[in-house]
Design a protein around this motif. Structure first.
Motif, PDB file in Angstrom:
ATOM      1  N   MET A  49       0.831  -1.197   0.000  1.00  0.00           N
ATOM      2  CA  MET A  49       0.000   0.000   0.000  1.00  0.00           C
ATOM      3  C   MET A  49       0.870   1.253   0.000  1.00  0.00           C
ATOM      4  O   MET A  49       2.005   1.244   0.465  1.00  0.00           O
ATOM      5  CB  MET A  49      -0.906   0.021   1.245  1.00  0.00           C
ATOM      6  CG  MET A  49      -1.885  -1.138   1.356  1.00  0.00           C
ATOM      7  SD  MET A  49      -3.315  -0.971   0.258  1.00  0.00           S
ATOM      8  CE  MET A  49      -2.965  -2.311  -0.886  1.00  0.00           C
ATOM      9  N   THR A  51       0.428   5.566   0.998  1.00  0.00           N
ATOM     10  CA  THR A  51      -0.439   6.436   1.790  1.00  0.00           C
ATOM     11  C   THR A  51      -0.057   7.893   1.570  1.00  0.00           C
ATOM     12  O   THR A  51       1.126   8.236   1.552  1.00  0.00           O
ATOM     13  CB  THR A  51      -0.321   6.107   3.293  1.00  0.00           C
ATOM     14  OG1 THR A  51      -0.582   4.712   3.492  1.00  0.00           O
ATOM     15  CG2 THR A  51      -1.307   6.924   4.114  1.00  0.00           C
ATOM     16  N   ARG A  59      -6.129  10.807   5.610  1.00  0.00           N
ATOM     17  CA  ARG A  59      -5.195   9.842   5.037  1.00  0.00           C
ATOM     18  C   ARG A  59      -5.890   9.041   3.942  1.00  0.00           C
ATOM     19  O   ARG A  59      -7.004   8.563   4.116  1.00  0.00           O
ATOM     20  CB  ARG A  59      -4.650   8.894   6.100  1.00  0.00           C
ATOM     21  CG  ARG A  59      -3.802   9.588   7.154  1.00  0.00           C
ATOM     22  CD  ARG A  59      -3.398   8.644   8.260  1.00  0.00           C
ATOM     23  NE  ARG A  59      -2.281   7.781   7.878  1.00  0.00           N
ATOM     24  CZ  ARG A  59      -2.358   6.466   7.766  1.00  0.00           C
ATOM     25  NH1 ARG A  59      -3.515   5.844   7.980  1.00  0.00           N
ATOM     26  NH2 ARG A  59      -1.298   5.754   7.438  1.00  0.00           N
ATOM     27  N   ARG A  61      -5.216   5.752   1.504  1.00  0.00           N
ATOM     28  CA  ARG A  61      -4.337   4.585   1.450  1.00  0.00           C
ATOM     29  C   ARG A  61      -4.883   3.594   0.442  1.00  0.00           C
ATOM     30  O   ARG A  61      -6.086   3.289   0.446  1.00  0.00           O
ATOM     31  CB  ARG A  61      -4.235   3.948   2.834  1.00  0.00           C
ATOM     32  CG  ARG A  61      -3.303   2.737   2.922  1.00  0.00           C
ATOM     33  CD  ARG A  61      -3.165   2.301   4.376  1.00  0.00           C
ATOM     34  NE  ARG A  61      -2.411   1.066   4.504  1.00  0.00           N
ATOM     35  CZ  ARG A  61      -1.080   0.992   4.506  1.00  0.00           C
ATOM     36  NH1 ARG A  61      -0.364   2.102   4.385  1.00  0.00           N
ATOM     37  NH2 ARG A  61      -0.456  -0.162   4.624  1.00  0.00           N
ATOM     38  N   GLU A  76       3.592   9.398   2.601  1.00  0.00           N
ATOM     39  CA  GLU A  76       4.262   8.756   3.729  1.00  0.00           C
ATOM     40  C   GLU A  76       5.443   7.923   3.225  1.00  0.00           C
ATOM     41  O   GLU A  76       5.453   7.463   2.080  1.00  0.00           O
ATOM     42  CB  GLU A  76       3.270   7.890   4.504  1.00  0.00           C
ATOM     43  CG  GLU A  76       2.182   8.717   5.194  1.00  0.00           C
ATOM     44  CD  GLU A  76       1.379   7.931   6.196  1.00  0.00           C
ATOM     45  OE1 GLU A  76       1.690   6.737   6.420  1.00  0.00           O
ATOM     46  OE2 GLU A  76       0.427   8.504   6.765  1.00  0.00           O
TER      47      GLU A  76
END
Length: 240
Positions: A49, A51, A59, A61, A76
């Motif tokens: 994943m 994000t 967020r 994702r 991220e």
């Protein structure tokens, strides 16, 4: 080139797109003047994943994300990321325009996107962008021409040109011009210029100005992208 080939970070620049593959440390909050498609390569079980956190702290994702132009966000950290920046006035961008409007979209269908899928449409003009606006964007790389001059070149008033850019691209032409300056500076870095030299060649006042603009529009610094721009294996290249 396929996404699975080669080792180490790399950056490819082609007509209408740029492709980066490599590690991503914690990035700064930023807004870019292009669509972004991002995913983590790897085995499909489990699917890795990626994000992103938007400007409101939400967020997002998924197996792949599409970020529209000028959407404030922060990616991220991930061990390896494949990310495409797609020019908003090329034909491939038409496939990325979300029906729900601009923002960050979870789009698992784009996981595993390959450069050979992007290249033909990246070189073609968007069917959804006014040809006069496309012409102004292509001419915007000439820093000596002010907005009024760009508008005159394509037969529009400055007010109408600004409105078209906002309506059809979601970004002002001034931001697009900065994006093109960053591309010129990155080309200079790849060719061996120092960051200070690249800043001047890109049209920035100095190295600090270049660094601020790159961080503001990509979340990264010139030092962070140098390994991709100058890999020892010679993988960074301009697509043909």
């Amino acid at each position: 080139m396929e996404n699975g080939e080669g080792t180490g970070p790399r950056l490819v620049v082609g007509a209408g797109y740029a492709l980066y593959r490599g590690p991503l440390a914690d990035s700064h909050t930023h807004r870019h003047a292009a669509f972004q498609v991002a995913f983590a390569p790897g085995a499909a079980d489990p699917v890795p994943m990626v994000t992103a956190t938007d400007g409101d702290g939400v967020r997002h994702r998924g197996a792949a994300l599409v970020v529209a132009p000028m959407v404030r966000h922060r990616m991220e950290p991930v061990r390896e990321l494949v990310t495409y920046f797609i020019d908003p006035h090329c034909a491939f961008a038409d496939r990325l325009r979300a029906p729900g409007g601009p923002g960050i979209t979870v789009a698992p269908q784009w996981r595993g996107l390959r450069e050979e899928q992007v290249r033909p449409a990246g070189a073609q003009p968007s069917a959804r962008v006014d040809p006069r606006l496309r012409a102004a964007m292509e001419a915007a790389g000439d820093d000596a021409v002010p907005l009024a001059g760009l508008a005159a070149r394509v037969g529009l008033s400055p007010q109408r040109l600004r409105a078209l850019a906002q309506e059809q691209l979601g970004l002002p032409l001034a931001r697009w011009r900065i994006w093109r300056r960053l591309a010129r500076a990155a080309d200079a870095l790849r060719a061996g210029s120092t960051p200070a030299e690249a800043a001047l060649l890109g049209g920035f006042a100095d190295q600090a100005h270049f660094g601020r603009r790159m961080r503001e529009m990509t979340g990264l610094t010139p030092a962070a992208v140098l390994p991709a721009l100058r890999p020892a294996s010679g993988q960074a290249r301009r697509a043909t």
